[in-house]
Enzyme design. Structure first.
Site, PDB file in Angstrom:
ATOM      1  N   GLU A 145       0.833  -1.217   0.000  1.00 45.95           N
ATOM      2  CA  GLU A 145       0.000   0.000   0.000  1.00 45.95           C
ATOM      3  C   GLU A 145       0.860   1.257   0.000  1.00 45.95           C
ATOM      4  O   GLU A 145       0.788   2.080   0.924  1.00 45.95           O
ATOM      5  CB  GLU A 145      -0.970  -0.007   1.184  1.00 45.95           C
ATOM      6  CG  GLU A 145      -2.068  -1.037   1.036  1.00 45.95           C
ATOM      7  CD  GLU A 145      -3.138  -0.939   2.128  1.00 45.95           C
ATOM      8  OE1 GLU A 145      -2.894  -0.320   3.165  1.00 45.95           O
ATOM      9  OE2 GLU A 145      -4.228  -1.506   1.921  1.00 45.95           O
ATOM     10  N   GLU A 306      -6.364  -7.874  -1.218  1.00 45.46           N
ATOM     11  CA  GLU A 306      -6.887  -8.051   0.132  1.00 45.46           C
ATOM     12  C   GLU A 306      -8.389  -7.820   0.064  1.00 45.46           C
ATOM     13  O   GLU A 306      -8.841  -6.696  -0.122  1.00 45.46           O
ATOM     14  CB  GLU A 306      -6.258  -7.040   1.107  1.00 45.46           C
ATOM     15  CG  GLU A 306      -4.747  -7.169   1.226  1.00 45.46           C
ATOM     16  CD  GLU A 306      -4.116  -6.152   2.192  1.00 45.46           C
ATOM     17  OE1 GLU A 306      -4.864  -5.534   2.975  1.00 45.46           O
ATOM     18  OE2 GLU A 306      -2.897  -5.990   2.152  1.00 45.46           O
TER      19      GLU A 306
HETATM   20  C1  GAL Z   1      -4.359  -3.048   4.674  1.00 41.24           C
HETATM   21  C2  GAL Z   1      -2.913  -3.492   4.686  1.00 41.24           C
HETATM   22  C3  GAL Z   1      -2.734  -4.795   5.416  1.00 41.24           C
HETATM   23  C4  GAL Z   1      -3.469  -4.754   6.700  1.00 41.24           C
HETATM   24  C5  GAL Z   1      -4.916  -4.458   6.480  1.00 41.24           C
HETATM   25  C6  GAL Z   1      -5.723  -4.420   7.755  1.00 41.24           C
HETATM   26  O1  GAL Z   1      -4.458  -1.674   4.529  1.00 41.24           O
HETATM   27  O2  GAL Z   1      -2.398  -3.632   3.394  1.00 41.24           O
HETATM   28  O3  GAL Z   1      -1.370  -5.000   5.634  1.00 41.24           O
HETATM   29  O4  GAL Z   1      -2.873  -3.759   7.484  1.00 41.24           O
HETATM   30  O5  GAL Z   1      -5.031  -3.212   5.858  1.00 41.24           O
HETATM   31  O6  GAL Z   1      -5.432  -3.336   8.563  1.00 41.24           O
END
Ligand code: GAL
Ligand code: ZN
Length: 663
Positions: A145, A306
């Protein structure tokens, strides 16, 4: 190799080695085909200056590979280890208040820092050599990110000097910089680039031109930082892809530019909202817009790296996804162009900041409701995904979305409630609710392929962009321009030669002679015999010959004056909207111009039911998603056959139906 469509984010290093086999078995059983690993494990991979240890990751990759599960390797550069920070404390970033941000979270780094960059080159070279030909490794994600946690970072001496060099390259001479930044104001002239600061917190106010360049510089820095890694990876990993996990409309880096380094874009989709107490559950149209903008960054299908798989939360938590809702959200990603969905995360973490950001498995590691639901989802969708792959959404409507305008409005939002992205999403909502597919388009993009082009808040203007809008309409396009168009040049200086919107007056057929920032007030707007509301702003304009008034103000000292206009130009039409229409006005105005421009909805709208069409040369796929916790009916369009679902037209709670037809 089979095509890969479903995965999870996996952190084997958080668990005992004995557990890994169980994890792999459970993953295989539910249909998981790939994992992303290691994007935060720098210390595990390089526990000390000269010690590299890839054995644990090798073992995890190999073990998963035996179960038919492939790996995407993350480079762990978002989490430089404590030994490194201890030895080189100046890697830590310095914020705009001059405070050093400490070790203990992530992204505690300055991306200009040469020592940190050197460590990265070494590590990434080692990793790329080591995994570049591993048959179980399919691709790479540099860092994580990018731009996240870079709110107002970094203003250290390295960044300052780099900024000065960036400015020197752009402006050549200090005189030119002074002209572009309007430094005559408040005695801000620079005699030499060496005098230019990285913008620290000032006593009062900021120079908007300097801030715009600073934001451009910060974006370029992130791209440069990433490119250093992608070059190394491409040298050693010739047959593996490179992607990155974007965050939708996040604005710290120009995602179009970052995308040029990648084979395809990925995105992190958390419909349940984030961990901050004040962030609400995201609205369906915002979720849809987010997915559409992600598809638009490279104008091709994307991956979800994700996808929410449980309650989200850090210190405070969101709601439990309702039975069926995780699948509906994952389906929404696919419906907007995702070719693969990787769920975050496998098992809810027992350690650290993210103990309450829930995975598919609960803390106990025992499969439960979420595992069962996503297992069914994957098993049902897998056979369809191969056919869907590479299919795109074909939109007749485009919304111009540019990071430049976003930066300019961050600097001068005009009104507490005005944001560029928010404004873009307001126009999007009206289209979304009428089932009209939308692409986002960069200012450099191809306008001609859209019947209807909406260009909100075109605040920074160049002669090239003016020409492009005029050409678009001349050739038959229907264009919407709005308040605050053509106000500034690309240096963020106000334009003074013509009345607003500058040369585009010829196109819009209006001259804006005055305006009113509405603050907490609103304004009535008379449209097709009704009195509706508008907010934020009122442009007061004089119409040029041939321009027609579509709506008038119904209150304030300018009651009776034009508010929305229409001007035929060449083969097309330009609409000008002098305010921010409230939802009802927006819906009616948009319905009218969609009709006038010949843009067709996919099907009649049903509240909380979303639909999209993905298509390739042979086939079209219609997704109908019920976001409601109750049954909903929709009218099945003629000629489509049901691919997934029980009874076409009747949706259960959170159910999705997919229909298809030949081209
Ligand atoms: C995303 C990030 C992950 C994890 C997730 C939950 O922004 O890429 O590493 O932090 O959020 O907080
Ligand atoms: Zn720095």
């Amino acid at each position: 190799m089979e095509r890969l469509h479903f995965g999870v984010d996996y952190y084997p290093e958080h668990w005992e080695r004995e557990r890994w086999d169980t994890d792999a078995k459970l993953m295989q059983k539910m249909g998981i085909q790939m994992v992303r690993m290691a994007e935060f494990s720098w210390h595990k991979l390089q526990p000390a200056e000269d010690v590299f240890d890839f054995a644990w990751l090798d073992e995890a990759i190999e073990l998963l590979g035996k179960y038919g599960i492939y790996t995407i390797v993350g480079t762990p550069t978002a989490a430089p280890p404590a030994w490194m920070i201890h030895k080189h404390p100046d890697i830590l970033p310095i914020d705009r208040k001059g405070r050093v941000r400490g070790f203990g979270g992530r992204h505690h780094d300055c991306q200009s820092n040469p020592v940190y960059r050197e460590y990265i080159r070494k590590l990434v070279t080692q990793m790329a050599k080591h995994y570049g030909e591993n048959p179980y490794v399919i691709g790479w994600q540099p860092d994580n990110e990018l731009g996240n946690s870079h709110q107002d970072l970094c203003t250290c001496d390295y960044c300052r000097r780099r900024f000065q060099a960036w400015l020197q390259k752009k402006y050549q001479t200090a005189d030119e910089l002074n002209r572009a930044w309007g430094t005559a104001f408040w005695s801000q002239e620079y005699n030499d680039f060496a005098e230019v600061p990285a913008p620290r917190l000032t006593v009062t106010g900021e120079n908007p031109s300097a801030m715009l360049d600073w934001k451009r510089f910060c974006s370029d820095l992130i791209v440069d930082f990433t490119e250093e890694q992608t070059k190394i990876i491409r040298t050693y990993a010739k047959n593996q892809f490179i992607t990155h996990n974007y965050m939708g409309f996040a604005n710290k880096v120009d995602y179009y530019k970052l995308g040029e380094l990648l084979d395809f874009v990925s995105h992190d989709q958390y419909p349940g909202g984030f961990y901050l107490p004040e962030t609400p559950h995201e609205k369906n149209h915002v979720l849809a817009a987010t997915l559409d903008v992600v598809r638009s960054y490279k104008n091709q299908p994307f991956w979800i790296m994700e996808q929410q798989s449980g309650i989200t939360g850090w210190e405070t938590m969101g709601r439990a996804p309702r039975p069926g809702q995780l699948s509906a959200w994952a389906m929404q990603s696919i419906a907007h162009g995702a070719d693969a969905v990787v769920f975050f995360r496998w098992r809810t973490c027992a350690l650290g900041t993210e103990q309450y950001w829930h995975g598919i498995l609960p803390h106990s590691g025992n499969p439960g409701r979420r595992y069962e639901e996503l297992q069914d989802f994957i098993h049902e969708m897998k056979p369809l995904m191969d056919n869907l792959q590479n299919s795109m959404i074909k939109s007749e409507t485009g919304i111009v979305f540019s990071f430049e305008q976003e930066y300019a409005f961050q600097i001068q939002p005009h009104h507490r409630d005005l944001s560029y992205t928010g404004q873009v999403q307001k126009y999007y909502r009206a289209l979304y609710e009428q089932n009209i597919p939308v692409d986002f388009v960069p200012a450099e993009g191809d306008f001609q392929k859209y019947r209807l082009l909406i260009a909100p808040l075109q605040y920074l203007m160049s002669p090239e962009l003016e020409d492009k809008y005029m050409e678009y309409v001349r050739q038959g396009g229907h264009l919407v321009l709005t308040m605050r168009t053509g106000v500034k040049d690309t240096n963020n200086l106000c334009m003074t030669e013509l009345e607003l919107p500058g040369r585009l007056s010829q196109l819009a057929g209006v001259e804006v002679l005055d305006y009113d920032c509405l603050r907490d007030d609103e304004v009535a707007v008379l449209f097709e015999g009704e009195s509706l509301q508008a907010h934020i702003w009122s442009d007061l304009m004089r119409l040029l010959p041939g321009t027609e008034t579509i709506a008038r103000y119904g209150s304030q000292f300018y009651a009776g004056e034009p508010c929305i206009t229409e001007h035929p130009y060449g083969e097309g039409v330009c609409y000008y909207v002098g305010t921010e229409p409230g939802d009802a006005l927006m819906d009616k105005f948009m319905a009218r111009i969609c009709k006038e421009s010949g843009v067709c909805p996919i099907m009649p709208p049903v509240a909380e039911v979303e639909c999209t069409i993905r298509e390739n040369d042979r086939e079209r796929f219609l997704f109908v998603i019920n976001h409601a916790g109750e049954a909903k009916d929709y009218q099945v369009p003629q000629g489509w056959k049901l691919l997934k679902g029980r009874q076409a037209g009747s949706l259960g709670a959170y159910e999705t139906q997919i229909l298809s037809r030949q081209q």
